[in-house]
Design an enzyme around this catalytic site. Structure first.
Site: not given
Length: 235
Positions: A39, A61, A172
């Protein structure tokens, strides 16, 4: 699960970023893997453990930029395992927490690819430790809730219905701190609720800000990766 003719996929947690918070099992697998699919949030320090002849691919991503689809990641895991590689699917924090592990496990299971999950230190636990703040207390609260605002299209807000009887760890969270404040206050969280915002844990650029929920919109927007914690009982 054991491998026979083809390789195994190891879904490995890289922890918050620093080598000293990496598990021994993760260290050994990263160092010996012939293929690493990592990641974007995995630190350069952790990636430096990869063998010089290993195939290392960034499949991250971030911020809605999906140049590599989840289907492509699934296909690569299967492809390289079938070719005999020892594949490490490297994820920041813990691989089973907000890491799309469900889709990847389903794909590996359907393809009959052997896999192993190797836990890592989640960013939420690292943030609490570095801030010196327990996530639970016998008097204040006995529950912790992990949530995220980074959701699939059409999903309900990650803060919907979360009331102030728990310690909230928000992954997040995005950059709109004011909307987080508004949603939590609408859910009954007191303005004096203690809030901690942590960024880039374990790195030289690490930042930890502490404030009340009332003052959250006024603190600087920290660079990703960010985790927020909200503690019941006030500041």
């Amino acid at each position: 699960m054991t491998a026979t003719q083809h390789g195994t996929v190891y879904m490995v947690g890289a922890g918050p970023g620093s080598l000293d918070l990496l598990t021994l099992r993760a260290h050994a697998l990263i160092s010996s893997a012939s293929c690493l699919l990592h990641d974007d949030l995995v630190s350069a320090e952790v990636l430096s453990l990869a063998a010089s002849n290993a195939l290392v691919l960034n499949v991250g991503k971030r911020c809605g930029k999906k140049t590599i689809t989840q289907e492509q990641i699934n296909a690569w895991m299967i492809q390289y395992a079938l070719a005999g590689h020892s594949v490490v699917r490297l994820k920041s924090g813990d691989p089973l927490l907000f890491g799309r592990a469900a889709e990847e496990i389903d794909a590996l299971t359907a393809a009959k690819i052997p896999f192993e999950v190797v836990p890592g230190v989640s960013t939420g636990f690292a943030a609490a430790a570095l801030a010196g703040l327990p996530l639970t207390g016998r008097i204040t609260n006995s529950r912790v809730l992990f949530a995220t605002r980074h959701l699939a299209a059409g999903a309900t807000s990650g803060l919907a219905g979360i009331t102030p009887e728990v310690t909230l760890v928000l992954y997040m969270p995005g950059k709109d701190y004011a909307s987080i404040q508004s949603e939590l206050i609408a859910n009954g969280w007191p303005p004096e609720t203690r809030c901690v915002v942590a960024s880039a844990l374990g790195a030289a650029s690490q930042q930890i800000e502490s404030c009340s929920l009332r003052d959250l919109p006024g603190i600087p927007t920290l660079p990703s990766p960010v985790v927020m914690m909200f503690f019941p009982g006030g500041a």
